[in-house]
Design a protein around this motif. Structure first.
Motif, mmCIF file in Angstrom:
data_model
loop_
_atom_site.group_PDB
_atom_site.id
_atom_site.type_symbol
_atom_site.label_atom_id
_atom_site.label_comp_id
_atom_site.label_asym_id
_atom_site.label_seq_id
_atom_site.Cartn_x
_atom_site.Cartn_y
_atom_site.Cartn_z
ATOM 1 N N ARG A 1 51.388 41.649 35.942
ATOM 2 C CA ARG A 1 50.010 41.787 36.410
ATOM 3 C C ARG A 1 49.977 42.202 37.884
ATOM 4 O O ARG A 1 49.189 43.062 38.290
ATOM 5 C CB ARG A 1 49.283 40.462 36.219
ATOM 6 C CG ARG A 1 47.784 40.526 36.448
ATOM 7 C CD ARG A 1 47.151 39.177 36.165
ATOM 8 N NE ARG A 1 45.704 39.254 36.246
ATOM 9 C CZ ARG A 1 44.891 38.207 36.091
ATOM 10 N NH1 ARG A 1 45.396 37.009 35.850
ATOM 11 N NH2 ARG A 1 43.582 38.357 36.179
ATOM 12 N N PHE B 1 50.941 45.866 38.241
ATOM 13 C CA PHE B 1 49.830 46.735 37.860
ATOM 14 C C PHE B 1 48.761 46.750 38.959
ATOM 15 O O PHE B 1 48.113 47.774 39.196
ATOM 16 C CB PHE B 1 49.234 46.299 36.523
ATOM 17 C CG PHE B 1 49.902 46.920 35.332
ATOM 18 C CD1 PHE B 1 49.584 48.209 34.930
ATOM 19 C CD2 PHE B 1 50.863 46.229 34.615
ATOM 20 C CE1 PHE B 1 50.198 48.798 33.835
ATOM 21 C CE2 PHE B 1 51.495 46.806 33.513
ATOM 22 C CZ PHE B 1 51.164 48.095 33.128
ATOM 23 N N ASN C 1 47.321 49.995 40.790
ATOM 24 C CA ASN C 1 45.902 50.319 40.917
ATOM 25 C C ASN C 1 45.478 50.454 42.379
ATOM 26 O O ASN C 1 44.525 51.168 42.693
ATOM 27 C CB ASN C 1 45.056 49.250 40.220
ATOM 28 C CG ASN C 1 45.160 49.326 38.711
ATOM 29 O OD1 ASN C 1 45.272 50.407 38.155
ATOM 30 N ND2 ASN C 1 45.146 48.177 38.045
ATOM 31 N N ASP D 1 54.385 48.357 29.400
ATOM 32 C CA ASP D 1 53.554 47.277 28.885
ATOM 33 C C ASP D 1 53.722 46.050 29.783
ATOM 34 O O ASP D 1 52.829 45.691 30.537
ATOM 35 C CB ASP D 1 53.934 46.952 27.443
ATOM 36 C CG ASP D 1 53.048 45.891 26.827
ATOM 37 O OD1 ASP D 1 51.964 45.629 27.387
ATOM 38 O OD2 ASP D 1 53.436 45.335 25.782
ATOM 39 N N ASN E 1 38.015 44.993 33.576
ATOM 40 C CA ASN E 1 37.492 45.986 32.627
ATOM 41 C C ASN E 1 38.065 45.697 31.237
ATOM 42 O O ASN E 1 38.589 44.608 30.995
ATOM 43 C CB ASN E 1 37.839 47.402 33.098
ATOM 44 C CG ASN E 1 39.320 47.561 33.378
ATOM 45 O OD1 ASN E 1 40.166 46.985 32.699
ATOM 46 N ND2 ASN E 1 39.650 48.340 34.405
ATOM 47 N N LYS E 2 37.960 46.657 30.328
ATOM 48 C CA LYS E 2 38.404 46.432 28.956
ATOM 49 C C LYS E 2 39.900 46.160 28.857
ATOM 50 O O LYS E 2 40.369 45.606 27.859
ATOM 51 C CB LYS E 2 38.044 47.631 28.072
ATOM 52 C CG LYS E 2 38.718 48.927 28.466
ATOM 53 C CD LYS E 2 38.262 50.068 27.566
ATOM 54 C CE LYS E 2 38.939 51.373 27.945
ATOM 55 N NZ LYS E 2 38.496 52.494 27.070
ATOM 56 N N ASP E 3 40.652 46.522 29.887
ATOM 57 C CA ASP E 3 42.087 46.242 29.891
ATOM 58 C C ASP E 3 42.389 44.808 30.313
ATOM 59 O O ASP E 3 43.542 44.387 30.311
ATOM 60 C CB ASP E 3 42.805 47.207 30.848
ATOM 61 C CG ASP E 3 42.684 48.649 30.384
ATOM 62 O OD1 ASP E 3 42.689 48.876 29.160
ATOM 63 O OD2 ASP E 3 42.578 49.541 31.250
ATOM 64 N N SER E 4 41.356 44.064 30.672
ATOM 65 C CA SER E 4 41.550 42.725 31.214
ATOM 66 C C SER E 4 41.576 41.625 30.154
ATOM 67 O O SER E 4 41.739 40.446 30.488
ATOM 68 C CB SER E 4 40.435 42.406 32.222
ATOM 69 O OG SER E 4 40.415 43.345 33.266
ATOM 70 N N GLN E 5 41.402 41.989 28.886
ATOM 71 C CA GLN E 5 41.368 40.986 27.818
ATOM 72 C C GLN E 5 42.575 40.059 27.878
ATOM 73 O O GLN E 5 42.457 38.839 27.711
ATOM 74 C CB GLN E 5 41.324 41.688 26.455
ATOM 75 C CG GLN E 5 41.465 40.767 25.238
ATOM 76 C CD GLN E 5 40.266 39.880 25.008
ATOM 77 O OE1 GLN E 5 39.158 40.192 25.446
ATOM 78 N NE2 GLN E 5 40.459 38.769 24.318
ATOM 79 N N GLN E 6 43.751 40.621 28.139
ATOM 80 C CA GLN E 6 44.972 39.817 28.136
ATOM 81 C C GLN E 6 45.021 38.798 29.271
ATOM 82 O O GLN E 6 45.814 37.862 29.243
ATOM 83 C CB GLN E 6 46.191 40.723 28.222
ATOM 84 C CG GLN E 6 46.273 41.554 29.491
ATOM 85 C CD GLN E 6 47.487 42.454 29.508
ATOM 86 O OE1 GLN E 6 48.536 42.081 29.009
ATOM 87 N NE2 GLN E 6 47.354 43.647 30.069
#
Length: 279
Positions: free
Chosen positions: A148, A151, A155, A166, A224-229
Motif C-alpha cells: 500500500r 502504491f 501515486n 498486485d 476510489n474504487k481501487d480502495s476496496q481492499q
C-alpha cells in the motif's frame, strides 16, 4: 393427611422456585453473552469508538464486549485462530487475505468498519516535490501495508511500479528517478523514524499515537474504487461466521451513533465504510 398435605405443598413450592429460576434467572443467564475482541493497543480514539459500540451491544443485544489488546499486527489473527479471542478488528481485506494465504488459515470478514487513507509524513519537507535525490523513505514492512505504501509513492509520482503489480515489494519498483532509498520498518516504528528519514508512510493509528496531525501529511492516499481492499473489517473464524451474537456485534458497530463517534475522534482521517460508495 395433614402431614401429607404439607409435603405436597413443599414439593409445589420447590417446583415453583425451580421453574421461576429457569424462566427468569436461567433465561437471563443464557441471554447475557460475552464476546472478546482483539484490537490494537495505544489507540485512545479506537478505545472511545469501541466503548460506544460496547454500550450499544449491551443495551440492544445484551452482549458484553471484552477487549484483548495487541502491540503489533502479527498477533491478533494468530490469537483468533487459536481461540484466544472470539473476533478481531484491526485489519483490512488485503492484510487478511495475505495472512490467510501465508498461514493456510480460513479467517473470514463478517462486517466492514472503516477505511483510513494512509499518509506520507515528513519533518523535513512540506511538499512531495521537495524530497531530494537519494533521500530515504520509511515504509511499513508487513506485506500488505508495504504494498500500500509503495502504491502511495507511485501515486505521489515518486516511483513507478512494474506492470501488473498486485502485491508490491521494493523489487516491484520499475523506475526510481530520485534514487530513493526505501527503508522497511515495523509499522509501529515508522512514526519514530521521522527524525532520521526524509519522509515516512505511516498508518493512521500509529500517527495518532505519535500525536501527528493527519492534516500535516504531505501526501494522502486517494480513496476510489481501487480502495476496496483497504477497508477495515471485523473478522471471525470461518466456522463462526454465521454466529448470531457475532452478527449482532457487527450490527452494534454499524450504526449512526458509531459514525458520529468516528467523526468525533478522527475527523476526516477515518471514514465509516459499511455503506460507503467507492467511485
Amino acid at each position: 393427611m395433614k402431614k401429607k398435605n404439607i409435603i405436597i405443598w413443599a414439593i409445589v413450592v420447590v417446583v415453583v422456585i425451580i421453574a421461576g429460576y429457569f424462566s427468569f434467572g436461567g433465561h437471563k443467564a443464557a441471554q447475557n453473552k460475552t464476546v472478546t475482541i482483539g484490537i490494537m493497543s495505544g489507540e485512545k480514539q479506537e478505545d472511545a469508538i469501541w466503548k460506544s459500540v460496547a454500550a450499544t451491544a449491551k443495551d440492544k443485544y445484551n452482549i458484553t464486549l471484552k477487549f484483548k489488546k495487541f502491540t503489533d499486527y502479527s498477533q491478533p489473527n494468530k490469537a483468533l485462530a487459536e481461540g484466544d479471542v472470539d473476533l478481531n478488528s484491526f485489519q483490512h481485506y488485503a492484510f487478511l487475505n495475505a495472512w490467510n494465504k501465508a498461514n493456510h488459515s480460513k479467517l473470514v470478514p463478517i462486517g466492514k468498519t472503516f477505511i483510513t487513507p494512509i499518509r506520507l509524513y515528513s519533518n523535513k519537507v512540506k511538499n512531495v516535490k521537495d524530497i531530494a535525490d537519494g533521500s530515504t523513505i520509511a515504509v511499513p514492512n508487513d506485506a500488505t501495508n508495504e504494498s500500500r505504501a509503495l502504491f502511495l509513492l507511485k501515486n505521489a509520482g515518486l516511483i513507478t511500479l512494474k506492470k501488473d503489480t498486485d502485491l508490491a515489494t521494493v523489487k516491484s519498483i520499475d523506475k526510481n528517478p530520485k534514487h530513493l532509498q526505501i527503508k522497511e520498518l515495523d509499522a509501529s516504528q515508522t512514526a519514530r523514524s521521522l527524525s532520521d528519514v526524509a519522509a515516512a508512510v505511516i498508518n493512521t493509528n500509529y500517527a495518532q499515537a505519535a500525536k501527528l496531525n493527519y492534516k500535516s501529511a504531505i501526501y494522502v492516499e486517494p480513496v476510489n474504487k481501487d480502495s476496496q481492499q483497504w477497508i477495515n473489517i471485523i473478522v471471525a473464524k470461518n466456522k463462526d461466521k454465521n454466529k448470531k451474537e457475532y452478527k449482532e456485534v457487527v450490527k452494534a458497530y454499524q450504526t449512526a451513533k458509531t459514525k458520529k463517534e468516528i467523526q468525533k475522534e478522527y475527523g476526516t482521517a477515518e471514514i465509516p465504510a459499511w455503506n460507503i460508495k467507492l467511485k
